[in-house]
Write an enzyme that holds these catalytic residues in place. Structure first.
Site, PDB file in Angstrom:
ATOM      1  N   TYR A   1       0.818  -1.215   0.000  1.00  0.00           N
ATOM      2  CA  TYR A   1       0.000   0.000   0.000  1.00  0.00           C
ATOM      3  C   TYR A   1       0.847   1.258   0.000  1.00  0.00           C
ATOM      4  O   TYR A   1       1.879   1.314   0.664  1.00  0.00           O
ATOM      5  CB  TYR A   1      -0.905   0.017   1.251  1.00  0.00           C
TER       6      TYR A   1
ATOM      7  N   TRP B   1       1.225   5.725  -1.551  1.00  0.00           N
ATOM      8  CA  TRP B   1       1.024   6.777  -2.552  1.00  0.00           C
ATOM      9  C   TRP B   1       2.280   7.001  -3.386  1.00  0.00           C
ATOM     10  O   TRP B   1       2.905   8.051  -3.310  1.00  0.00           O
ATOM     11  CB  TRP B   1       0.650   8.071  -1.846  1.00  0.00           C
TER      12      TRP B   1
HETATM   13  N1  LIG Z   1      -1.438   8.578  12.567  1.00  0.00           N
HETATM   14  C1  LIG Z   1      -1.872   8.605  11.325  1.00  0.00           C
HETATM   15  N2  LIG Z   1      -1.375   7.751  10.413  1.00  0.00           N
HETATM   16  C2  LIG Z   1      -1.805   7.784   9.145  1.00  0.00           C
HETATM   17  C3  LIG Z   1      -2.789   8.721   8.740  1.00  0.00           C
HETATM   18  C4  LIG Z   1      -3.320   9.602   9.717  1.00  0.00           C
HETATM   19  O1  LIG Z   1      -4.218  10.428   9.431  1.00  0.00           O
HETATM   20  N3  LIG Z   1      -2.825   9.532  10.992  1.00  0.00           N
HETATM   21  N4  LIG Z   1      -3.199   8.743   7.437  1.00  0.00           N
HETATM   22  C5  LIG Z   1      -3.118   7.513   6.691  1.00  0.00           C
HETATM   23  C6  LIG Z   1      -3.363   7.745   5.269  1.00  0.00           C
HETATM   24  S1  LIG Z   1      -4.865   8.478   4.875  1.00  0.00           S
HETATM   25  C7  LIG Z   1      -2.516   7.367   4.290  1.00  0.00           C
HETATM   26  S2  LIG Z   1      -3.016   7.522   2.652  1.00  0.00           S
HETATM   27  C8  LIG Z   1      -1.221   6.752   4.596  1.00  0.00           C
HETATM   28  C9  LIG Z   1      -0.108   7.159   3.622  1.00  0.00           C
HETATM   29  O2  LIG Z   1       0.914   6.244   3.671  1.00  0.00           O
HETATM   30  P1  LIG Z   1       1.964   6.057   2.468  1.00  0.00           P
HETATM   31  O3  LIG Z   1       1.292   6.240   1.157  1.00  0.00           O
HETATM   32  O4  LIG Z   1       2.684   4.792   2.697  1.00  0.00           O
HETATM   33  O5  LIG Z   1       2.927   7.296   2.725  1.00  0.00           O
HETATM   34  P2  LIG Z   1       3.942   8.029   1.752  1.00  0.00           P
HETATM   35  O6  LIG Z   1       4.862   8.789   2.629  1.00  0.00           O
HETATM   36  O7  LIG Z   1       3.212   8.775   0.708  1.00  0.00           O
HETATM   37  O8  LIG Z   1       4.732   6.810   1.132  1.00  0.00           O
HETATM   38  C10 LIG Z   1       4.907   6.598  -0.212  1.00  0.00           C
HETATM   39  C11 LIG Z   1       6.315   6.060  -0.405  1.00  0.00           C
HETATM   40  O9  LIG Z   1       6.469   5.692  -1.774  1.00  0.00           O
HETATM   41  C12 LIG Z   1       7.725   6.152  -2.245  1.00  0.00           C
HETATM   42  N5  LIG Z   1       7.568   6.368  -3.689  1.00  0.00           N
HETATM   43  C13 LIG Z   1       7.045   7.434  -4.330  1.00  0.00           C
HETATM   44  N6  LIG Z   1       7.032   7.240  -5.655  1.00  0.00           N
HETATM   45  C14 LIG Z   1       7.574   6.026  -5.875  1.00  0.00           C
HETATM   46  C15 LIG Z   1       7.829   5.263  -7.044  1.00  0.00           C
HETATM   47  O10 LIG Z   1       7.572   5.667  -8.173  1.00  0.00           O
HETATM   48  N7  LIG Z   1       8.359   4.027  -6.849  1.00  0.00           N
HETATM   49  C16 LIG Z   1       8.670   3.539  -5.618  1.00  0.00           C
HETATM   50  N8  LIG Z   1       9.173   2.319  -5.541  1.00  0.00           N
HETATM   51  N9  LIG Z   1       8.459   4.264  -4.508  1.00  0.00           N
HETATM   52  C17 LIG Z   1       7.910   5.469  -4.636  1.00  0.00           C
HETATM   53  C18 LIG Z   1       8.007   7.405  -1.469  1.00  0.00           C
HETATM   54  O11 LIG Z   1       9.399   7.653  -1.418  1.00  0.00           O
HETATM   55  C19 LIG Z   1       7.387   7.080  -0.105  1.00  0.00           C
HETATM   56  O12 LIG Z   1       8.314   6.549   0.787  1.00  0.00           O
HETATM   57  O13 LIG Z   1      -0.834   7.083   5.939  1.00  0.00           O
HETATM   58  C20 LIG Z   1      -1.827   6.719   6.888  1.00  0.00           C
HETATM   59  N10 LIG Z   1      -1.289   6.900   8.227  1.00  0.00           N
HETATM   60  N1  LIG Z   2      -0.884  18.522   2.373  1.00  0.00           N
HETATM   61  C1  LIG Z   2      -1.375  17.272   2.390  1.00  0.00           C
HETATM   62  N2  LIG Z   2      -2.609  17.032   1.889  1.00  0.00           N
HETATM   63  C2  LIG Z   2      -3.110  15.773   1.917  1.00  0.00           C
HETATM   64  C3  LIG Z   2      -2.353  14.681   2.413  1.00  0.00           C
HETATM   65  C4  LIG Z   2      -1.052  14.973   2.948  1.00  0.00           C
HETATM   66  O1  LIG Z   2      -0.345  14.073   3.428  1.00  0.00           O
HETATM   67  N3  LIG Z   2      -0.605  16.265   2.907  1.00  0.00           N
HETATM   68  N4  LIG Z   2      -2.880  13.419   2.381  1.00  0.00           N
HETATM   69  C5  LIG Z   2      -3.991  13.147   1.465  1.00  0.00           C
HETATM   70  C6  LIG Z   2      -4.670  11.915   1.862  1.00  0.00           C
HETATM   71  S1  LIG Z   2      -3.911  10.441   1.512  1.00  0.00           S
HETATM   72  C7  LIG Z   2      -5.881  11.885   2.459  1.00  0.00           C
HETATM   73  S2  LIG Z   2      -6.594  10.405   2.864  1.00  0.00           S
HETATM   74  C8  LIG Z   2      -6.613  13.126   2.764  1.00  0.00           C
HETATM   75  C9  LIG Z   2      -7.138  13.019   4.203  1.00  0.00           C
HETATM   76  O2  LIG Z   2      -8.123  13.903   4.469  1.00  0.00           O
HETATM   77  P1  LIG Z   2      -8.673  13.949   5.978  1.00  0.00           P
HETATM   78  O3  LIG Z   2      -8.653  12.597   6.561  1.00  0.00           O
HETATM   79  O4  LIG Z   2      -9.970  14.618   5.963  1.00  0.00           O
HETATM   80  O5  LIG Z   2      -7.564  14.881   6.629  1.00  0.00           O
HETATM   81  P2  LIG Z   2      -7.013  15.203   8.084  1.00  0.00           P
HETATM   82  O6  LIG Z   2      -6.104  16.359   7.884  1.00  0.00           O
HETATM   83  O7  LIG Z   2      -6.476  14.001   8.746  1.00  0.00           O
HETATM   84  O8  LIG Z   2      -8.289  15.647   8.902  1.00  0.00           O
HETATM   85  C10 LIG Z   2      -9.185  16.655   8.492  1.00  0.00           C
HETATM   86  C11 LIG Z   2      -9.723  17.379   9.683  1.00  0.00           C
HETATM   87  O9  LIG Z   2     -10.546  16.523  10.461  1.00  0.00           O
HETATM   88  C12 LIG Z   2     -10.469  16.957  11.796  1.00  0.00           C
HETATM   89  N5  LIG Z   2     -10.859  15.895  12.740  1.00  0.00           N
HETATM   90  C13 LIG Z   2     -10.090  14.896  13.211  1.00  0.00           C
HETATM   91  N6  LIG Z   2     -10.797  14.116  14.065  1.00  0.00           N
HETATM   92  C14 LIG Z   2     -12.045  14.660  14.143  1.00  0.00           C
HETATM   93  C15 LIG Z   2     -13.249  14.326  14.848  1.00  0.00           C
HETATM   94  O10 LIG Z   2     -13.340  13.358  15.594  1.00  0.00           O
HETATM   95  N7  LIG Z   2     -14.324  15.136  14.648  1.00  0.00           N
HETATM   96  C16 LIG Z   2     -14.292  16.220  13.833  1.00  0.00           C
HETATM   97  N8  LIG Z   2     -15.400  16.916  13.679  1.00  0.00           N
HETATM   98  N9  LIG Z   2     -13.168  16.559  13.154  1.00  0.00           N
HETATM   99  C17 LIG Z   2     -12.072  15.789  13.306  1.00  0.00           C
HETATM  100  C18 LIG Z   2      -9.022  17.334  11.971  1.00  0.00           C
HETATM  101  O11 LIG Z   2      -8.911  18.300  12.947  1.00  0.00           O
HETATM  102  C19 LIG Z   2      -8.621  17.840  10.612  1.00  0.00           C
HETATM  103  O12 LIG Z   2      -8.504  19.235  10.568  1.00  0.00           O
HETATM  104  O13 LIG Z   2      -5.750  14.260   2.676  1.00  0.00           O
HETATM  105  C20 LIG Z   2      -5.000  14.290   1.459  1.00  0.00           C
HETATM  106  N10 LIG Z   2      -4.348  15.574   1.396  1.00  0.00           N
HETATM  107 MO   LIG Z   3      -4.912   8.815   2.625  1.00  0.00          MO
END
Ligand SMILES: Nc1nc2c(c(=O)[nH]1)N[C@H]1C(S)=C(S)[C@@H](COP(=O)(O)OP(=O)(O)OC[C@H]3O[C@@H](n4cnc5c(=O)[nH]c(N)nc54)[C@H](O)[C@@H]3O)O[C@H]1N2
Ligand SMILES: Nc1nc2c(c(=O)[nH]1)N[C@H]1C(S)=C(S)[C@@H](COP(=O)(O)OP(=O)(O)OC[C@H]3O[C@@H](n4cnc5c(=O)[nH]c(N)nc54)[C@H](O)[C@@H]3O)O[C@H]1N2
Ligand SMILES: [Mo]
Length: 768
Positions: free
Chosen positions: A107, A109
Site C-alpha cells: 500500500y 502513494w
Molecule cells: N497517525 C496517522 N497515520 C496515518 C494517517 C493519519 O491520518 N494519521 N493517514 C493515513 C493515510 S490516509 C494514508 S493515505 C497513509 C499514507 O501512507 P503512504 O502512502 O505509505 O505514505 P507516503 O509517505 O506517501 O509513502 C509513499 C512512499 O512511496 C515512495 N515512492 C514514491 N514514488 C515512488 C515510485 O515511483 N516508486 C517507488 N518504488 N516508490 C515510490 C516514497 O518515497 C514514499 O516513501 O498514511 C496513513 N497513516
Molecule cells: N498537504 C497534504 N494534503 C493531503 C495529504 C497529505 O499528506 N498532505 N494526504 C492526502 C490523503 S492520503 C488523504 S486520505 C486526505 C485526508 O483527508 P482527511 O482525513 O480529511 O484529513 P485530516 O487532515 O487528517 O483531517 C481533516 C480534519 O478533520 C479533523 N478531525 C479529526 N478528528 C475529528 C473528529 O473526531 N471530529 C471532527 N469533527 N473533526 C475531526 C481534523 O482536525 C482535521 O482538521 O488528505 C489528502 N491531502
Molecule cells: Mo490517505
C-alpha cells in the site's frame, strides 16, 4: 513547454544555468509549494543510490537475524546481483510455500503517473510470477469505503459526483461541515492535480453569502476569507451531536417524510432509535451534550438554523479513521435524507470536500490510461490496516464486510511505493510483526524507515526523472510528462527493475510483452484515443501530444454537477446500487451480519479510547492529521517541510490553557507519551486547537533512539492504536488515541535523514 505531474500538482520544467527548475503551472490559481522542492539537494541526500542488501541476509541467507532489520549495515551490490538475489528468492519462496506466502499488498502513494505507478507495476509483476496476497481498501478510506455502497453508493462514484463549487455558491444557504474543508489537504489529489480550486471555491461561496459552520477540534481547517462559526467538538463525539440534530429536526417536525418514504428505506426503525422507543434513551441535545462537549443550547440553535434553509452537510475523511468510523458517515447521509435535499442544487451531503482537490470539480470523469495488472490467482487478502495482525497471527480468523476469513502465513514481503513505517499505527507492534517474514524486499527512492528495515532495497527513480502520461480524473488535464533530469545515481524505474527481475526468472516476455517503457507509453496512448473519441474528445497522434506537452480539457467540459439529481428525478430508472435501490437508513444486509460494533442503522457507539474514557495518565486526545508541508512522509527532508519544524522536530500544537496547566512554553521540546510509546516534538501554543486536544501531523520520518526507545522526530504513529474501526470494515483508526504531554528532559539529535551504515565486508555469501 515540458511538464512534470505529481500528487501535489503539475509543474513546468524550466532550464536554468544550474540545471532544471520547477515552476507552478501557469494558470493554477493556488499552486502548492510542496512539489517545488522535489529537486532540492536535501531530498537528494536521502536517496537510495545503489541496490543494497542487509549484511546478515547476504551472508547467511533468508531469515537470518530478522531482529537486526533496521540495525545493521547494508552491502551495496550491482544491478545484476540484485536481480539474481531477488529472482532466486522469489523462486525459493513460491516453490517451498506457494504464492500465498508472498505479501504484495504494497500500500502507498507512489508516483502519480499512469504508467510509472508503482502499485500497478508491482501487482502486474507479482501476478506474472503466480500471484500474491493483496489488500482491500486504503488507509484513507476503509470504514466509509465499505459502508457507503451498502447504504447509498460506492465511494469512488460519490467522490466524482459531488455538487460542484459553482452550484454551492449559487444555491447553498448553510454549509455545515464536520472536520472542516482543509485547503492544506486539497493541495493533493491522487494521481495529480491540474488547478487547485478549493480555496477559490470556498471564497466564492463566502462572497455569495453562504453561512459556514465548522464542527471540528481545529478551527483553521475552513478558510473562506469570511467569518466561520466554529463549534469545537470532542473528537469521536460527532455521531452523538448529529443524532441530537436529527432528534431536534424530528421534534420540530422539520424532517421530510415524503423524501424518506419515496427515496429511502428503514426510516421507521431509525426513528424508533432516535426517539428512544427502542432503548428508552431519546437522543436529544441533553443526552448528546456531555458526549460531544457541545452545550445543549448550542446544538438546539444549530438545528434551528438548518430549518427552512438549503443545507449542504459535509464530513472529513478523518472522522472515519477512528473506532466506529462508519457511524458519523452513516449519520451524515441520514441527516441529509431527513432534510430531504439530496439531489437538489446546493443541498444534500458531501463525503470529503477538501480531502483532495478533485471533490467539487466541474470536470468530466473520463477514464484515463492504465497499465494492465493482469489477474491474481491468489484469493487470500487482508483489509489494508490489518498487516501487523496478519504477520503476528498466521491462520487466525477475521471478519470483513460480512465474510469470514483467515490470515495467510507470510514468508516474503514485497513493497514498492509505500511506507508502512510511516502509515501504520502502533509502530512498536509493527516492528515486532516485521520480524516474522524471512525476506523483505523494498523498492524506494529514499532511505525511509521502511527501506532501512528491508533485506533488499532497490533504488527507484522519482516522477520528475521519468517520462510518463499524467492524468487525474476530474482535473481536466492530460499531460505528456517529461523527465526533468536523469535518475539519481543508479536508480531505475520500477518498470525497469521488474523487467530485470522477470528476465532473470525467465518471465521477461510475460512481464514486458516485449515493450520498453517508451513503447508502453505509445501503446497506452493508442488505446486511449478511440475510447476518448467515443466521448467526444479527439486526441492528436502520440508525437504531436508529446510536442504539445499538455491537452487542456478544462474549457471543453465544465459543468454544474448535482449529486444524485438523476435519482431524485426518477428513482426507478436511476435506482441506486444498494440492495433496495434506495438510500438505506436501515440496512438489512448489515443488520444480518450481526456485528457487535456496527448495527443496522447509524448508532451511537462510544470509542474505547477517547476523552470520554480518559484517565489522569493520558488526559489529551491526539489528532494526527495530514501534514500541510508534505504528502505523508514524502519530501520530509525538503527545506519546505523542515521549515515547519521546531528545533528539527515536528510541531505539536496545543491550546494555551493546556500548555499553561503543564507549565510548558512555546518552542520548547516536549515528550508526548502513552502506554504504547513516546516521541519528542516542538511545542506550538495555538488557540485554534480545542482544549484537551493535541495536534501532531503525520509524516515526520520515524526515528527511534536505539538506547531509550523514544522516537526523536515527532512521529505520531508510535502513539496511535492498532485496532480496527469495526468488524465490518477493519479500517485504520489512527484518530482514536489518548496521550499526555510533558517537558522533555533530554534532546537527542534527530537522525531521521542520516543514511544507514554501509559495509563492504561480507564473510560468506551463501546466496551465490
Ligand atoms: N497517525 C496517522 N497515520 C496515518 C494517517 C493519519 O491520518 N494519521 N493517514 C493515513 C493515510 S490516509 C494514508 S493515505 C497513509 C499514507 O501512507 P503512504 O502512502 O505509505 O505514505 P507516503 O509517505 O506517501 O509513502 C509513499 C512512499 O512511496 C515512495 N515512492 C514514491 N514514488 C515512488 C515510485 O515511483 N516508486 C517507488 N518504488 N516508490 C515510490 C516514497 O518515497 C514514499 O516513501 O498514511 C496513513 N497513516
Ligand atoms: N498537504 C497534504 N494534503 C493531503 C495529504 C497529505 O499528506 N498532505 N494526504 C492526502 C490523503 S492520503 C488523504 S486520505 C486526505 C485526508 O483527508 P482527511 O482525513 O480529511 O484529513 P485530516 O487532515 O487528517 O483531517 C481533516 C480534519 O478533520 C479533523 N478531525 C479529526 N478528528 C475529528 C473528529 O473526531 N471530529 C471532527 N469533527 N473533526 C475531526 C481534523 O482536525 C482535521 O482538521 O488528505 C489528502 N491531502
Ligand atoms: Mo490517505
Amino acid at each position: 513547454m515540458r511538464y512534470t505531474m505529481s500528487h501535489w500538482g503539475t509543474y513546468e520544467i524550466h532550464d536554468g544555468a544550474r540545471g532544471p527548475r520547477l515552476k507552478p503551472l501557469t494558470g493554477d490559481p493556488d499552486p502548492s509549494p510542496i512539489g517545488l522542492h522535489q529537486l532540492s539537494p536535501e531530498v537528494s541526500a536521502t536517496r537510495v543510490r545503489r541496490p543494497a542488501v542487509r549484511k546478515s541476509w547476504l551472508e547467511k541467507g533468508a531469515g537470518a537475524h530478522p531482529e537486526l532489520r533496521g540495525r545493521e549495515p547494508f552491502v551495496e551490490v550491482d544491478w545484476e546481483t540484485a536481480f539474481r538475489l531477488v529472482g532466486d528468492e522469489l523462486d525459493r519462496v513460491r516453490r517451498d510455500y506457494g504464492n500465498e506466502a508472498i505479501f504484495g499488498g504494497s500500500y502507498g502513494w507512489a508516483s502519480a503517473g499512469r504508467f510509472h505507478h508503482a502499485q500497478s507495476q508491482v501487482h502486474r509483476f507479482l501476478n506474472v510470477i503466480g500471484g500474491y496476497v493483496a489488500h482491500r481498501d486504503s488507509y484513507s478510506l476503509a470504514a466509509a469505503r465499505v459502508l457507503l455502497p451498502h447504504i447509498v453508493a460506492p465511494m469512488n462514484w460519490l467522490m466524482a459526483n459531488h455538487n460542484s463549487w459553482d452550484d454551492l455558491a449559487q444555491h447553498c444557504d448553510l454549509f455545515l461541515t464536520f472536520g472542516g474543508v482543509p485547503a492544506k489537504n486539497a493541495q493533493i489529489s491522487q494521481a495529480g492535480v491540474g488547478r487547485h480550486r478549493v480555496r477559490e471555491g470556498l471564497r466564492q461561496m463566502a462572497a455569495a453569502g453562504v453561512d459556514f459552520v465548522n464542527v471540528s477540534p481545529i478551527s483553521t481547517n475552513l478558510e473562506t476569507g469570511a467569518p466561520v462559526d466554529w463549534i469545537p467538538v470532542r473528537p469521536g463525539g460527532d455521531t452523538a451531536l448529529m443524532l441530537a440534530l436529527a432528534h431536534e429536526l424530528h421534534r420540530q417536525r422539520a424532517h421530510d417524510p415524503k423524501f424518506l418514504s419515496r427515496y429511502c428505506t428503514g426510516w421507521e426503525k431509525f426513528e424508533a432509535y432516535l426517539t428512544g422507543a427502542t432503548d428508552g434513551t431519546p437522543k436529544d441535545a441533553t443526552w448528546a451534550a456531555p458526549l460531544c462537549d457541545v452545550p445543549a443550547e448550542r446544538i438546539l440553535a444549530l438545528a434551528s438554523r438548518m430549518i427552512g434553509k438549503r443545507v449542504m452537510i459535509n464530513i472529513a475523511w478523518a472522522l472515519q479513521r477512528a473506532q466506529h468510523g462508519e457511524q458519523p458517515f452513516w449519520m451524515v447521509v441520514t441527516l441529509a435524507a431527513m432534510l430531504g435535499q439530496i439531489g437538489l442544487p446546493g443541498g444534500g451531503f458531501g463525503v470529503g470536500y477538501g480531502a483532495e482537490n478533485m471533490l467539487g470539480s466541474p470536470h468530466a470523469a473520463l477514464k484515463g490510461p492504465s497499465f494492465p495488472q493482469g489477474r491474481n490467482p491468489v484469493k487470500a487478502f487482508i483489509p489494508v490496516a490489518r498487516i501487523s495482525d496478519m504477520l503476528l497471527n498466521p491462520g487466525a480468523a477475521f471478519r470483513y464486510n460480512g465474510g469470514n476469513y483467515n490470515y495467510p502465513d507470510i514468508r516474503l514481503i514485497y513493497w514498492a511505493g509505500g511506507n508502512p513505517f510511516h502509515h501504520h499505527q502502533d509502530l512498536a507492534r509493527l516492528e515486532q510483526a516485521w520480524q516474522k517474514p524471512e525476506t523483505i524486499i523494498v523498492h524506494e527512492q529514499a532511505w525511509t524507515a521502511t527501506a532501512r528495515r528491508a533485506d533488499i532495497v532497490l533504488p527507484a527513480s522519482m516522477s520528475h526523472e521519468k517520462d510518463d502520461i499524467g492524468y487525474a480524473t476530474l482535473e481536466g488535464l492530460l499531460l505528456a510528462t517529461r523527465a526533468a533530469c536523469p535518475p539519481e545515481a543508479e536508480a531505475k524505474s520500477d518498470y525497469d527493475i521488474f523487467a530485470g527481475i522477470s528476465e532473470h526468472m525467465g518471465l521477461g516476455e510475460a512481464f514486458t510483452e516485449g515493450r520498453s517503457a517508451e513503447d508502453w507509453l505509445r501503446h497506452l496512448y493508442a488505446e486511449l484515443r478511440p475510447r476518448w473519441a467515443a466521448e467526444g474528445v479527439d486526441l492528436p497522434g502520440y508525437d504531436a501530444f508529446v510536442a504539445l506537452g499538455m491537452i487542456d480539457l478544462a474549457d471543453r467540459d465544465p459543468q454544474t454537477r448535482i449529486m444524485l439529481s438523476d435519482f431524485r428525478a426518477d428513482p426507478e430508472t436511476h435506482a441506486l446500487s444498494t440492495p433496495s435501490g434506495r438510500i438505506e437508513i436501515f440496512s438489512e444486509t448489515i443488520h444480518a451480519m450481526d456485528l457487535p460494533d456496527c448495527h443496522g442503522h447509524a448508532t451511537w457507539l462510544a470509542p474505547k479510547e477517547w476523552l470520554g474514557s480518559a484517565g489522569p495518565e493520558t488526559p489529551l486526545h491526539l489528532i494526527s492529521d495530514q501534514p500541510e508541508r508534505r504528502l505523508h512522509s514524502q519530501l520530509d527532508a525538503s527545506p519546505h517541510s523542515r521549515g515547519g519544524k521546531i528545533k528539527d522536530r515536528e510541531a505539536a500544537a496545543m491550546h494555551p490553557e493546556e500548555a499553561a496547566r503543564r507549565g510548558l512554553s512555546h518552542g520548547q521540546i516536549v515528550e508526548i507519551h502513552n502506554s504504547r510509546g513516546r516521541c519528542l516534538a516542538g511545542l506550538c501554543i495555538d488557540p485554534t486547537v480545542a482544549p484537551r486536544c493535541v495536534r501532531l501531523s503525520t509524516g515526520a520520518w520515524f526515528d527511534p533512539d536505539p538506547e531509550t526507545g523514544v522516537e526523536r522526530h515527532g512521529n505520531p504513529n508510535v502513539l496511535t492504536a492498532d485496532v480496527p474501526a469495526s468488524e465490518l470494515s477493519q479500517g485504520c483508526t489512527a484518530h482514536s488515541c489518548l496521550v499526555e504531554v510533558r517537558a522533555a528532559t533530554y534532546q537527542p539529535e534527530v537522525r531521521a535523514f542520516h543514511l544507514p551504515e554501509f559495509t563492504k565486508i561480507v564473510e560468506n555469501i551463501s546466496a551465490e
